[in-house]
Design a protein around this motif. Sequence first.
Motif, PDB file in Angstrom:
ATOM      1  N   GLY A 175       0.979  -1.175   0.249  1.00 38.93           N
ATOM      2  CA  GLY A 175      -0.168  -0.112  -0.201  1.00 38.93           C
ATOM      3  C   GLY A 175       0.692   1.267   0.321  1.00 38.93           C
ATOM      4  O   GLY A 175       1.860   0.861   0.394  1.00 38.93           O
ATOM      5  N   GLY A 176      -0.346   2.570  -0.077  1.00 32.29           N
ATOM      6  CA  GLY A 176       0.943   3.632  -0.215  1.00 32.29           C
ATOM      7  C   GLY A 176       0.624   3.867   1.143  1.00 32.29           C
ATOM      8  O   GLY A 176       0.228   3.298   2.092  1.00 32.29           O
ATOM      9  N   ALA A 177       1.154   6.056   1.470  1.00 31.71           N
ATOM     10  CA  ALA A 177       1.308   5.621   3.479  1.00 31.71           C
ATOM     11  C   ALA A 177      -0.586   5.551   3.565  1.00 31.71           C
ATOM     12  O   ALA A 177      -0.910   6.097   3.616  1.00 31.71           O
ATOM     13  N   CYS A 178      -0.587   4.673   4.834  1.00 27.02           N
ATOM     14  CA  CYS A 178      -1.553   4.697   5.684  1.00 27.02           C
ATOM     15  C   CYS A 178      -3.063   4.507   4.950  1.00 27.02           C
ATOM     16  O   CYS A 178      -4.008   5.299   4.813  1.00 27.02           O
ATOM     17  N   PRO A 179      -2.826   3.045   4.576  1.00 29.41           N
ATOM     18  CA  PRO A 179      -4.026   3.098   3.928  1.00 29.41           C
ATOM     19  C   PRO A 179      -5.989   3.141   4.722  1.00 29.41           C
ATOM     20  O   PRO A 179      -5.459   2.403   5.732  1.00 29.41           O
ATOM     21  N   ASN A 180      -6.132   3.957   3.831  1.00 21.20           N
ATOM     22  CA  ASN A 180      -7.611   4.003   4.794  1.00 21.20           C
ATOM     23  C   ASN A 180      -9.142   3.377   4.037  1.00 21.20           C
ATOM     24  O   ASN A 180     -10.307   3.544   3.963  1.00 21.20           O
ATOM     25  N   VAL A 181      -8.199   2.964   3.040  1.00 22.90           N
ATOM     26  CA  VAL A 181      -9.644   2.463   1.663  1.00 22.90           C
ATOM     27  C   VAL A 181      -9.038   0.828   1.253  1.00 22.90           C
ATOM     28  O   VAL A 181      -8.019   0.285   1.086  1.00 22.90           O
ATOM     29  N   GLU A 182     -10.751  -0.476   1.492  1.00 22.46           N
ATOM     30  CA  GLU A 182      -9.801  -1.740   1.276  1.00 22.46           C
ATOM     31  C   GLU A 182      -9.539  -1.296  -0.443  1.00 22.46           C
ATOM     32  O   GLU A 182      -9.902  -1.149  -1.177  1.00 22.46           O
ATOM     33  N   TYR A 183      -8.800  -2.399   0.111  1.00 24.22           N
ATOM     34  CA  TYR A 183      -8.029  -2.755  -2.003  1.00 24.22           C
ATOM     35  C   TYR A 183      -7.607  -4.433  -1.822  1.00 24.22           C
ATOM     36  O   TYR A 183      -7.238  -4.730  -0.689  1.00 24.22           O
ATOM     37  N   SER A 184      -7.782  -5.233  -2.347  1.00 25.32           N
ATOM     38  CA  SER A 184      -6.496  -6.853  -2.755  1.00 25.32           C
ATOM     39  C   SER A 184      -6.306  -6.209  -4.124  1.00 25.32           C
ATOM     40  O   SER A 184      -6.945  -5.794  -5.659  1.00 25.32           O
ATOM     41  N   SER A 185      -5.117  -7.184  -4.691  1.00 24.57           N
ATOM     42  CA  SER A 185      -5.435  -7.449  -5.889  1.00 24.57           C
ATOM     43  C   SER A 185      -4.375  -8.684  -5.452  1.00 24.57           C
ATOM     44  O   SER A 185      -4.576  -9.330  -4.972  1.00 24.57           O
ATOM     45  N   LEU A 186      -3.555  -9.278  -6.699  1.00 22.61           N
ATOM     46  CA  LEU A 186      -3.256 -10.952  -6.743  1.00 22.61           C
ATOM     47  C   LEU A 186      -2.591 -10.843  -5.844  1.00 22.61           C
ATOM     48  O   LEU A 186      -2.237 -12.501  -5.185  1.00 22.61           O
ATOM     49  N   TYR A 187      -1.179 -10.038  -5.739  1.00 26.93           N
ATOM     50  CA  TYR A 187      -0.413 -10.603  -4.106  1.00 26.93           C
ATOM     51  C   TYR A 187      -0.474 -10.331  -2.797  1.00 26.93           C
ATOM     52  O   TYR A 187       0.422 -10.408  -1.928  1.00 26.93           O
ATOM     53  N   THR A 188      -0.857  -8.590  -3.328  1.00 30.64           N
ATOM     54  CA  THR A 188      -1.152  -7.387  -1.523  1.00 30.64           C
ATOM     55  C   THR A 188      -2.461  -7.426  -1.713  1.00 30.64           C
ATOM     56  O   THR A 188      -3.407  -7.444  -2.826  1.00 30.64           O
ATOM     57  N   GLY A 189      -3.316  -6.955  -0.121  1.00 30.49           N
ATOM     58  CA  GLY A 189      -4.310  -6.457  -0.329  1.00 30.49           C
ATOM     59  C   GLY A 189      -4.295  -6.043   1.651  1.00 30.49           C
ATOM     60  O   GLY A 189      -3.751  -6.309   2.450  1.00 30.49           O
ATOM     61  N   PHE A 190      -4.775  -4.515   1.868  1.00 27.59           N
ATOM     62  CA  PHE A 190      -5.886  -4.090   2.568  1.00 27.59           C
ATOM     63  C   PHE A 190      -7.012  -4.517   2.325  1.00 27.59           C
ATOM     64  O   PHE A 190      -8.125  -3.810   2.803  1.00 27.59           O
ATOM     65  N   HIS A 191      -6.889  -5.858   2.520  1.00 25.85           N
ATOM     66  CA  HIS A 191      -8.994  -5.998   2.382  1.00 25.85           C
ATOM     67  C   HIS A 191      -9.801  -5.645   2.421  1.00 25.85           C
ATOM     68  O   HIS A 191     -11.205  -6.183   2.761  1.00 25.85           O
ATOM     69  N   MET A 192      -9.421  -5.395   4.474  1.00 28.42           N
ATOM     70  CA  MET A 192     -10.375  -5.427   5.256  1.00 28.42           C
ATOM     71  C   MET A 192     -10.149  -3.813   6.676  1.00 28.42           C
ATOM     72  O   MET A 192      -9.158  -3.715   6.688  1.00 28.42           O
ATOM     73  N   ILE A 193     -10.548  -2.937   6.181  1.00 31.93           N
ATOM     74  CA  ILE A 193     -10.299  -1.643   7.148  1.00 31.93           C
ATOM     75  C   ILE A 193     -11.598  -1.250   7.599  1.00 31.93           C
ATOM     76  O   ILE A 193     -12.844  -0.598   6.406  1.00 31.93           O
ATOM     77  N   GLU A 194     -12.014  -1.417   8.796  1.00 33.23           N
ATOM     78  CA  GLU A 194     -13.865  -0.980   9.689  1.00 33.23           C
ATOM     79  C   GLU A 194     -13.382   0.715   9.660  1.00 33.23           C
ATOM     80  O   GLU A 194     -14.711   0.631   9.302  1.00 33.23           O
TER      81      GLU A 194
ATOM     82  N   GLY B 280      -7.914  -5.647   8.410  1.00 35.15           N
ATOM     83  CA  GLY B 280      -7.361  -6.924   7.797  1.00 35.15           C
ATOM     84  C   GLY B 280      -5.916  -6.515   6.376  1.00 35.15           C
ATOM     85  O   GLY B 280      -6.430  -6.041   5.315  1.00 35.15           O
ATOM     86  N   MET B 281      -4.990  -8.248   6.463  1.00 33.32           N
ATOM     87  CA  MET B 281      -4.030  -7.468   4.629  1.00 33.32           C
ATOM     88  C   MET B 281      -3.787  -9.036   4.308  1.00 33.32           C
ATOM     89  O   MET B 281      -3.683  -9.908   5.555  1.00 33.32           O
ATOM     90  N   TYR B 282      -3.456  -9.113   3.198  1.00 39.62           N
ATOM     91  CA  TYR B 282      -2.714 -10.639   3.300  1.00 39.62           C
ATOM     92  C   TYR B 282      -1.569  -9.800   2.119  1.00 39.62           C
ATOM     93  O   TYR B 282      -1.090  -8.742   1.324  1.00 39.62           O
ATOM     94  N   ARG B 283      -0.159 -10.780   1.776  1.00 42.00           N
ATOM     95  CA  ARG B 283       1.104 -10.211   1.659  1.00 42.00           C
ATOM     96  C   ARG B 283       1.661 -12.314   0.882  1.00 42.00           C
ATOM     97  O   ARG B 283       1.273 -13.152   1.549  1.00 42.00           O
ATOM     98  N   TRP B 284       1.423 -12.424  -0.116  1.00 42.84           N
ATOM     99  CA  TRP B 284       1.763 -13.955  -1.269  1.00 42.84           C
ATOM    100  C   TRP B 284       2.717 -13.340  -1.668  1.00 42.84           C
ATOM    101  O   TRP B 284       3.196 -12.092  -2.149  1.00 42.84           O
TER     102      TRP B 284
END
Length: 395
Positions: A253-272, A281-285
């Motif tokens: 992500g860029g600095a301080c993500p506050n919007v959910e995103y998901s991509s092939l190998y990285t994501g901040f897929h849960m931001i309440e 929640g976040m993932y890194r493959w």
Amino acid sequence: MHDLTRNARATSRRSSSWDTTGGNHDFVAVHAGETITLLHQAGPGCVRHLYVAMIMPELSDYRDAILRCYWEGSSVPSVEVPLGDFFGLSHGRVREYSSAMMAVNPGYGGSHGLNCYFPMPFAEHALITLENRGDRTLGGDLGALWFHIDYEIYTDPLPPDTLHFHAQFRQELVTEAIGDHPNQTLHDAVNLDGRHNYVALEAEGSGHMVGLHLQVANRAGGWYGEGDDMVFIDGDTWPPAIHGTGTEEIFGGGACPNVEYSSLYTGFHMIESADYSGLVGMYRWYVHDPIRFQRSIRWTVEHGHANNFANGYASVAYWYQTPLATSQPELPSRDELLPPLDERYPVLRERLQALSRQASEQADQELKHQVNECTRLLFRGDWAVLEERLASIAG
């Protein structure tokens, strides 16, 4: 095992919940305290795809169900992870996302298809089980769970350098805020040993780490993610072989993500919350850049710069290694694993179920559509919005 242009000496197989009587009851019931077998297969072979789905489960089902994988007859599971966490569901909440190795796909309302694409080879034997540590049958009122395990059986033995798939769950309900600047984002303290870092993986053997699903319960508020990842390889002391520059960089992500995103190998897929408070929640493959080790690995991350934040952390680490792991960290108790639920959750769920029955009895398509949208809010944990929608429907 991955070359689609080669005519492999292999046969495709599937273990599933299909109705062997020829009927349409293509699901299984996993009762309270029960463990069922999803796959029991002699090798050589390789699991290529795992799929699980339920209809309107309790959110706690995703933490009550424990997925375990045993390779080569070992009594120690190489995978021992709550079902939802394994597939990337953070804090027992549902976020639909697509990535190279995991996907959570939508169905109607509270039904979601959980998919895993990590290959899981076995030379002689594979056993995959699912335990229900809850006090009711998995899958809500219907009490049903669907599964597919797609795998291959090989004519020839596996190559001698084949590594086995592993996954490990860890949790720290509240980290200790270190130093004189508790829960402060920017400060001048230093961390020159990594001793108080949150640890997501400790393993001994030879192999590579291929993934991480990290969850933060940000109780302190504010931007919590100044924590650097520090990966100690093959007995590193200080400095570690791999040292990062902040939590968001790990997950692309860029600095301080506050919007959910998901991509092939990285994501901040849960931001309440956009102000960073609450659940994340976040993932890194690590597929194109696996973290390789010859003797040991210890993957850690600071909880705030120099570990000054008191927050909740949980994680799933995914890796391949040889030999098979001979131990796993003890799972937290069922109570410690229960997802954080708003006090309104049982009432809102009950009201939704009543509306769903009403829509079916009256064949009211518009109401069915509204119930579907409200159910998505329930599984996301958007309690306030859901409460307003239900009030609007009742009004």
